[in-house]
Design a protein around this motif. Structure first.
Motif, short mmCIF file in Angstrom:
data_model
loop_
_atom_site.label_atom_id
_atom_site.label_comp_id
_atom_site.label_asym_id
_atom_site.label_seq_id
_atom_site.Cartn_x
_atom_site.Cartn_y
_atom_site.Cartn_z
N GLU A 23 -9.71 105.20 82.81
CA GLU A 23 -10.94 104.40 82.92
C GLU A 23 -11.63 104.24 81.56
O GLU A 23 -12.15 103.17 81.23
CB GLU A 23 -11.88 105.04 83.94
N LEU A 24 -11.59 105.31 80.79
CA LEU A 24 -12.20 105.25 79.46
C LEU A 24 -11.42 104.29 78.55
O LEU A 24 -12.03 103.56 77.74
CB LEU A 24 -12.23 106.67 78.87
N GLU A 26 -9.88 101.65 79.61
CA GLU A 26 -10.30 100.31 80.06
C GLU A 26 -11.64 99.93 79.44
O GLU A 26 -11.81 98.82 78.94
CB GLU A 26 -10.46 100.30 81.59
N ASP A 27 -12.59 100.87 79.50
CA ASP A 27 -13.93 100.60 78.95
C ASP A 27 -13.85 100.29 77.45
O ASP A 27 -14.49 99.36 76.96
CB ASP A 27 -14.85 101.81 79.17
N ALA A 28 -13.09 101.12 76.74
CA ALA A 28 -13.01 100.96 75.29
C ALA A 28 -12.39 99.60 74.94
O ALA A 28 -12.93 98.85 74.12
CB ALA A 28 -12.19 102.09 74.68
N SER A 30 -12.13 96.93 76.78
CA SER A 30 -12.98 95.81 77.21
C SER A 30 -14.15 95.58 76.26
O SER A 30 -14.65 94.46 76.15
CB SER A 30 -13.56 96.08 78.61
N THR A 31 -14.59 96.63 75.60
CA THR A 31 -15.73 96.46 74.69
C THR A 31 -15.29 96.32 73.24
O THR A 31 -16.11 96.35 72.33
CB THR A 31 -16.70 97.66 74.82
N THR A 56 -2.10 95.86 81.90
CA THR A 56 -2.89 94.73 81.40
C THR A 56 -2.09 93.43 81.47
O THR A 56 -2.66 92.35 81.33
CB THR A 56 -3.30 94.91 79.91
N VAL A 174 -13.29 105.54 70.05
CA VAL A 174 -13.46 106.27 71.31
C VAL A 174 -12.35 107.32 71.40
O VAL A 174 -11.17 106.98 71.45
CB VAL A 174 -13.37 105.31 72.52
#
Ligand code: ATP
Ligand code: MG
Length: 287
Positions: A23-24, A26-28, A30-31, A56, A174
């Motif tokens: 999940e982290l 994905e977050d990284a 995406s940002t 992806t 990250v």
């Protein structure tokens, strides 16, 4: 290595720390922040980032870094034959894997990034910061907005690794740690890596206890990874399929053979003895 070669079904246990790490990631991504997954050998770093890249559905490139890897492999180089005919032109330039990933909006997996030498580390600074790269005689190549760079690394104190330069460290935004998973998760990992064979619970418990004891043994200098449990379990499963039974001596022999390869003691004789003591100690609780 082009990621297409890995587009097969990966068996990944995605729970506990692996779910959080995924999940982290994905977050990284995406940002637009560059993530790096760090942890000891065999903890599942490579598999996790590969799974993420495949999910992806973007093109992905995977490069294992070491001291000998040259920036040209990442960035690209001019084909001398075409340069001779047509001069330095776009056609004469063959993009390396990093530039290909940038152009195609793909994922670039930098495995074992902290094994990279200084030149390679430096060649990554511009793509990571500017999301572009200036190729002399051609001009600036800009990354597609979907391009993402993901790294893995062992902690720097392990042998054979370099420290990151300050500049590169600052661009890895990250940091995602993985450690050896809890018992339940590690057992699941061993199980999926032995499929289609099924292994009885009590045998799996014994294998896990041997691995855990070896991991905690002060006299064994190297980390005993998840790979060790998988290897013992596969040997045991094969033996069972051939002979229909597996006695204590067989299990000890298999465990010793696997642990000898993953451990480092003070001299061979004492290493064997330490490993035997560890295995017998771990199995005592099972009688
Ligand atoms: N979450 C998981 N699900 C399924 N298998 C796993 C998982 N984590 C690790 N494994 C298995 O453990 C082994 C080691 O995994 P992997 O190669 O990803 O480790 P690593 O951390 O990249 O190791 P290294 O630092 O040596 O490169 C592989 O056989 C892999 O299939
Ligand atoms: Mg790896």
């Amino acid at each position: 290595m082009n990621g297409d070669e890995h587009r097969r079904d990966l068996k990944v246990v995605l729970e506990g720390q692996y779910k959080l790490a995924y999940e982290l990631l994905e977050d990284a991504v995406s940002t637009g922040l560059t993530p790096i997954v760090i942890g000891p050998p065999g903890v599942g770093k490579s598999l996790l980032v590969r799974k993420f890249a495949i999910d992806t559905d973007r093109p992905f490139y995977e490069v294992f870094f070491d001291e000998l890897l040259r920036p040209a492999y990442l960035i690209g180089s001019f084909d001398p034959a075409i340069v001779l005919q047509k001069g330095y032109c776009q056609e004469a330039f063959e993009s390396g894997h990093l530039l290909q990933a940038m152009e195609e909006g793909g994922i670039f997996l930098a495995q074992e990034l902290n094994r990279a030498g200084e030149f390679c580390q430096n060649s990554l600074l511009e793509p990571l910061e500017e999301r572009s790269y200036y190729v002399p005689k051609i001009g600036r190549l800009r990354a597609d907005e979907k391009f993402a760079f993901i790294a893995t690394a062992n902690p720097a104190e392990l042998a054979g690794t370099h420290q990151f330069s300050e500049a590169l460290r600052d661009r890895l935004r990250v940091w995602i740690p993985l450690i050896y998973p809890d018992r339940e998760t590690e057992l699941k990992i061993i199980r999926v890596n032995c499929e289609p064979a099924t292994i009885a619970e009590d045998l799996l418990d014994k294998i896990y206890d041997i691995v855990k004891a070896a991991r905690e043994e002060q006299d064994l200098e190297m980390a005993v990874s998840i790979r060790a449990g998988i290897s013992i379990a596969r040997l045991a499963a094969y033996h069972l399929s051939q002979h229909g039974e597996l006695d204590g001596k067989d299990l000890i022999n298999y465990a010793r053979s696997v642990l000898l390869g993953t451990s480092k003691g003070r001299g061979w004789i004492s290493l064997e003895k330490t490993i035997d003591d560890v295995i017998r100690g771990a199995l005592k609780t099972h009688v």
